[in-house]
Scaffold this active site. Sequence first.
Site, PDB file in Angstrom:
ATOM      1  N   GLY A 227      68.723  95.802  32.669  1.00  0.00           N
ATOM      2  CA  GLY A 227      68.875  94.585  33.459  1.00  0.00           C
ATOM      3  C   GLY A 227      69.234  93.419  32.560  1.00  0.00           C
ATOM      4  O   GLY A 227      69.231  93.525  31.333  1.00  0.00           O
ATOM      5  N   LEU A 228      69.531  92.303  33.176  1.00  0.00           N
ATOM      6  CA  LEU A 228      69.903  91.095  32.445  1.00  0.00           C
ATOM      7  C   LEU A 228      68.765  90.615  31.549  1.00  0.00           C
ATOM      8  O   LEU A 228      67.593  90.936  31.780  1.00  0.00           O
ATOM      9  CB  LEU A 228      70.262  89.980  33.426  1.00  0.00           C
ATOM     10  CG  LEU A 228      71.523  90.153  34.274  1.00  0.00           C
ATOM     11  CD1 LEU A 228      71.574  89.082  35.355  1.00  0.00           C
ATOM     12  CD2 LEU A 228      72.774  90.076  33.389  1.00  0.00           C
ATOM     13  N   SER A 229      69.104  89.830  30.548  1.00  0.00           N
ATOM     14  CA  SER A 229      68.093  89.139  29.770  1.00  0.00           C
ATOM     15  C   SER A 229      67.278  88.262  30.719  1.00  0.00           C
ATOM     16  O   SER A 229      67.832  87.617  31.612  1.00  0.00           O
ATOM     17  CB  SER A 229      68.759  88.264  28.700  1.00  0.00           C
ATOM     18  OG  SER A 229      67.806  87.559  27.952  1.00  0.00           O
ATOM     19  N   ALA A 230      65.953  88.272  30.562  1.00  0.00           N
ATOM     20  CA  ALA A 230      65.023  87.498  31.397  1.00  0.00           C
ATOM     21  C   ALA A 230      64.869  88.067  32.807  1.00  0.00           C
ATOM     22  O   ALA A 230      64.343  87.406  33.696  1.00  0.00           O
ATOM     23  CB  ALA A 230      65.419  86.026  31.468  1.00  0.00           C
ATOM     24  N   SER A 231      65.298  89.314  33.006  1.00  0.00           N
ATOM     25  CA  SER A 231      65.096  89.941  34.314  1.00  0.00           C
ATOM     26  C   SER A 231      63.664  90.447  34.481  1.00  0.00           C
ATOM     27  O   SER A 231      63.202  90.674  35.606  1.00  0.00           O
ATOM     28  CB  SER A 231      66.073  91.112  34.517  1.00  0.00           C
ATOM     29  OG  SER A 231      65.853  92.118  33.532  1.00  0.00           O
ATOM     30  N   GLY A 232      62.960  90.631  33.355  1.00  0.00           N
ATOM     31  CA  GLY A 232      61.585  91.113  33.419  1.00  0.00           C
ATOM     32  C   GLY A 232      61.395  92.505  32.861  1.00  0.00           C
ATOM     33  O   GLY A 232      60.323  93.101  33.021  1.00  0.00           O
ATOM     34  N   LYS A 233      62.401  93.034  32.172  1.00  0.00           N
ATOM     35  CA  LYS A 233      62.333  94.400  31.651  1.00  0.00           C
ATOM     36  C   LYS A 233      61.147  94.607  30.718  1.00  0.00           C
ATOM     37  O   LYS A 233      60.357  95.546  30.891  1.00  0.00           O
ATOM     38  CB  LYS A 233      63.618  94.748  30.889  1.00  0.00           C
ATOM     39  CG  LYS A 233      64.876  94.743  31.702  1.00  0.00           C
ATOM     40  CD  LYS A 233      66.079  95.151  30.876  1.00  0.00           C
ATOM     41  CE  LYS A 233      66.294  94.285  29.649  1.00  0.00           C
ATOM     42  NZ  LYS A 233      66.495  92.850  29.955  1.00  0.00           N
ATOM     43  N   SER A 234      61.028  93.757  29.714  1.00  0.00           N
ATOM     44  CA  SER A 234      59.964  93.932  28.718  1.00  0.00           C
ATOM     45  C   SER A 234      58.585  93.752  29.338  1.00  0.00           C
ATOM     46  O   SER A 234      57.642  94.467  29.000  1.00  0.00           O
ATOM     47  CB  SER A 234      60.155  92.949  27.561  1.00  0.00           C
ATOM     48  OG  SER A 234      61.326  93.256  26.829  1.00  0.00           O
TER      49      SER A 234
ATOM     50  N   SER B  68      71.258  97.168  27.876  1.00  0.00           N
ATOM     51  CA  SER B  68      72.217  98.284  28.023  1.00  0.00           C
ATOM     52  C   SER B  68      73.250  97.966  29.115  1.00  0.00           C
ATOM     53  O   SER B  68      73.234  98.569  30.175  1.00  0.00           O
ATOM     54  CB  SER B  68      71.505  99.603  28.303  1.00  0.00           C
ATOM     55  OG  SER B  68      70.521  99.519  29.304  1.00  0.00           O
TER      56      SER B  68
END
Length: 206
Positions: free
Chosen positions: A31-38, A105
Amino acid sequence: MATNITWHEGLTREERNNYRGQQGITIWLTGLSASGKSTVATALEQHLLHNGVAAYRLDGDNIRFGLNKDLGFSEKDRNENIRRIAEVSKLFADASTVSITSFISPYRADRLTARELHRAASPPIPFIEVHIDVPLEVAEARDPKGLYKKAREGIIKEFTGISAPYEAPENPELKIRTDHLTVEEAVQEIVNYLEKKGYITLKALA
């Protein structure tokens, strides 16, 4: 590629799974940066470990401090970044661990390469693609690192979603809107899917 090497057989994955009492899989968060992945990946790892499932999180930023510190953010380097982490996540999964990756990715072809790498294992290793999805404006409003602002100002070049593309998954196993769900709800959606498919069995620890 080196030619003076030989593959050495050891325990089978089935034997490792039996010893550890679980199977290995890869959960690929994109997902986009700041989407909440981490954030979701960290909470998922904690939840699985607390419930007796061996899991390990591979984070996009963290990996660039070590294994991939020689790579930049050109398309070629992004390709190599994902290729390497796909190999590492496959190794964790082959070792009967739930491997959780959280990488932007951005390219479908790279994610397909990661999936095919797992599919080519014998037997194939389950690969679960999870699209952590938010509209660009939501991600940009969050911007905890100030990266979107710098990208808009031209300070950061080749930034996904602004000056470089993000190719959203077309058929992910799961799609999670983190602007609609809490972190806990997002984790539960993933866990429900894994349990339904028989990939994990939770056994709460005392």
